[in-house]
Motif scaffolding. Structure first.
Motif, PDB file in Angstrom:
ATOM      1  N   SER A  10      45.626  63.994  61.238  1.00 56.87           N
ATOM      2  CA  SER A  10      46.899  64.512  61.758  1.00 56.87           C
ATOM      3  C   SER A  10      47.171  65.836  61.054  1.00 56.87           C
ATOM      4  N   ALA A  11      47.399  66.892  61.855  1.00 60.41           N
ATOM      5  CA  ALA A  11      47.496  68.245  61.285  1.00 60.41           C
ATOM      6  C   ALA A  11      48.628  68.368  60.263  1.00 60.41           C
ATOM      7  N   CYS A  12      49.704  67.595  60.430  1.00 60.13           N
ATOM      8  CA  CYS A  12      50.833  67.705  59.489  1.00 60.13           C
ATOM      9  C   CYS A  12      50.419  67.256  58.083  1.00 60.13           C
ATOM     10  N   VAL A  18      53.806  71.487  61.903  1.00 63.99           N
ATOM     11  CA  VAL A  18      53.791  71.016  63.296  1.00 63.99           C
ATOM     12  C   VAL A  18      54.732  69.837  63.535  1.00 63.99           C
ATOM     13  N   ARG A  19      55.492  69.439  62.496  1.00 63.48           N
ATOM     14  CA  ARG A  19      56.366  68.269  62.681  1.00 63.48           C
ATOM     15  C   ARG A  19      57.547  68.612  63.586  1.00 63.48           C
ATOM     16  N   ILE A  42      44.296  67.477  64.416  1.00 64.97           N
ATOM     17  CA  ILE A  42      44.878  67.289  65.743  1.00 64.97           C
ATOM     18  C   ILE A  42      46.377  67.085  65.582  1.00 64.97           C
ATOM     19  N   CYS A  43      47.185  67.711  66.428  1.00 70.14           N
ATOM     20  CA  CYS A  43      48.609  67.362  66.531  1.00 70.14           C
ATOM     21  C   CYS A  43      48.877  67.105  68.009  1.00 70.14           C
ATOM     22  N   PRO A  44      48.861  65.837  68.405  1.00 77.69           N
ATOM     23  CA  PRO A  44      49.001  65.525  69.834  1.00 77.69           C
ATOM     24  C   PRO A  44      50.293  66.092  70.418  1.00 77.69           C
ATOM     25  N   GLU A  45      51.386  66.053  69.655  1.00 79.65           N
ATOM     26  CA  GLU A  45      52.670  66.476  70.242  1.00 79.65           C
ATOM     27  C   GLU A  45      52.682  67.986  70.463  1.00 79.65           C
ATOM     28  N   ARG A  54      61.105  70.368  67.759  1.00 80.34           N
ATOM     29  CA  ARG A  54      61.193  69.704  69.065  1.00 80.34           C
ATOM     30  C   ARG A  54      62.037  68.440  68.903  1.00 80.34           C
ATOM     31  N   LYS A 102      48.799  60.055  60.559  1.00 76.60           N
ATOM     32  CA  LYS A 102      50.142  59.979  59.946  1.00 76.60           C
ATOM     33  C   LYS A 102      50.772  58.621  60.217  1.00 76.60           C
ATOM     34  N   SER A 105      53.975  57.350  62.954  1.00 71.79           N
ATOM     35  CA  SER A 105      54.262  58.309  64.030  1.00 71.79           C
ATOM     36  C   SER A 105      54.046  57.610  65.378  1.00 71.79           C
ATOM     37  N   SER A 107      53.033  58.852  67.974  1.00 69.18           N
ATOM     38  CA  SER A 107      51.795  59.372  68.576  1.00 69.18           C
ATOM     39  C   SER A 107      50.595  59.024  67.703  1.00 69.18           C
ATOM     40  N   CYS A 108      50.677  59.341  66.393  1.00 68.48           N
ATOM     41  CA  CYS A 108      49.512  59.260  65.503  1.00 68.48           C
ATOM     42  C   CYS A 108      49.372  57.952  64.716  1.00 68.48           C
TER      43      CYS A 108
HETATM   44  S1  SF4 Z   1      52.162  64.296  66.346  1.00 72.05           S
HETATM   45 FE1  SF4 Z   1      53.523  64.114  64.576  1.00 72.05          FE
HETATM   46  S2  SF4 Z   1      52.373  62.849  63.148  1.00 72.05           S
HETATM   47 FE2  SF4 Z   1      50.912  63.583  64.656  1.00 72.05          FE
HETATM   48  S3  SF4 Z   1      50.086  65.461  63.761  1.00 72.05           S
HETATM   49 FE3  SF4 Z   1      51.799  66.076  65.052  1.00 72.05          FE
HETATM   50  S4  SF4 Z   1      53.517  66.123  63.635  1.00 72.05           S
HETATM   51 FE4  SF4 Z   1      51.929  64.956  62.618  1.00 72.05          FE
END
Ligand code: SF4
Length: 311
Positions: A10-12, A18-19, A42-45, A54, A102, A105, A107-108
């Motif tokens: 997770s990129a964060c 990217v959070r 990767i940051c899916p969001e 966001r 992460k 999350s 997503s993650c």
């Molecule tokens: S979707 Fe959220 S938890 Fe996943 S990498 Fe992006 S900021 Fe981090």
């Protein structure tokens, strides 16, 4: 064999801003591991086009699990699954050895992500949508979150799995069967500590004397299955006892008794594994044994710092 595993992250956790609030959550373990691995961020969001900052998202129980924006009420589940599918497709033919995602999350998060009902009450917990898709596409692969890796046993297990998979990626590209046989031989003690039954099945496959592409893929499946089991104190004690047998000829009996006592105390939770490993390493330094020296069990991943190695 020096290898660098490729780990999806997770990129964060890498410190990328990217959070949802435009910040990050850089992780100290991730920082310490960085020189030894290839991160695949990767940051899916962000990939869903949501930008940062966001609105926050949460999982909502509906006929299909929904990923809903707190302000807009929009369901992003389809977009999240499309990102996961795109990534899995892009990684076809690439070596991926594990996932560090992460925690919590929607997503993650690999597990324990809360799912809410429409009325706001918590219904249950599950995997984040993207993490769940990765788990389905990569069964038996190491997938962890940074929270679970605070546990030294889970952390060691994760590192063993990603480094062994990376060594396998390197070896399975070699044209000769000998390279694979050597790999199997050098990992014997490690595999025995994890899952003796699967290790024996892997041995039978190797003994067939031919390993075409199908057999190599079968061996890899067994390898993933074998390593997915976390070793127990008993299985470690058995392996160390087996290694101690190689000292029979060279080491005086009272030294061997001392080692046997220490192994028993480890088995009974009265000594840490570190104590037994230190003594047996010391004996093998004084009385080297070629087969034992090559056993990956002694150093299954690089020495990162003292707090990250054997427990
Ligand atoms: S979707 Fe959220 S938890 Fe996943 S990498 Fe992006 S900021 Fe981090």
């Amino acid at each position: 064999m020096d290898v660098k595993p490729s780990i999806v992250i997770s990129a964060c956790l890498l410190g990328q801003p990217v959070r949802f609030n435009g910040g990050h959550c850089q992780d100290s373990f991730v920082l310490s591991l960085s020189p030894y691995v290839n991160w695949v961020p990767i940051c899916p969001e962000m990939e869903m086009g949501l930008g940062a900052p966001r609105e926050t998202l949460r999982l909502i129980e509906q006929s299909d699990l929904a990923l809903v924006g707190a302000k807009s009420g929009k369901n992003y589940a389809g977009a999240a699954l499309a990102v996961a599918q795109d990534r899995v497709q892009a990684w076809q033919g690439l070596d991926i050895h594990g996932f560090l995602l992460k925690k919590k999350s929607p997503s993650c998060g690999p597990e324990r992500v809360p799912v809410y009902r429409d009325n706001g009450y918590r219904a249950r917990s599950t995997s984040g949508l993207v993490a769940g898709a990765f788990r389905a596409a990569y069964p038996d692969y190491p997938i962890e979150d940074e929270g679970r890796l605070l546990d030294s046993g889970i952390r060691e297990h994760f590192l063993i799995r990603v480094y062994t998979l990376a060594r396998w990626s390197h070896v399975q590209k070699q044209p000769t069967l000998k390279a694979i046989m050597d790999f199997h031989r050098d990992h014997k003690m490690l595999f025995l500590a994890h899952d003796e039954r699967t290790y024996r099945e892997m041995g039978r496959l190797i003994a067939s004397g031919r390993l075409d592409a199908h057999d190599r893929s079968q061996y890899k499946q067994m390898l993933l299955q074998c390593l997915s089991k976390q070793p127990t104190r008993g299985s470690h004690a058995n392996v160390i006892q087996h290694l101690a047998g190689f000292l029979k000829r060279d080491v005086p009996s009272e030294w061997r008794r001392e080692l046997a006592n220490l192994i028993d105390q480890y088995r009974q939770k009265r000594q840490p594994r570190q104590a037994v490993m230190t003594l047996i390493r010391h004996y093998f330094r004084q009385h080297p044994h070629a087969w034992v020296k090559n056993q990956v069990y002694f150093q299954p991943f690089p020495e990162l710092d003292s707090s990250l190695n054997f427990v």
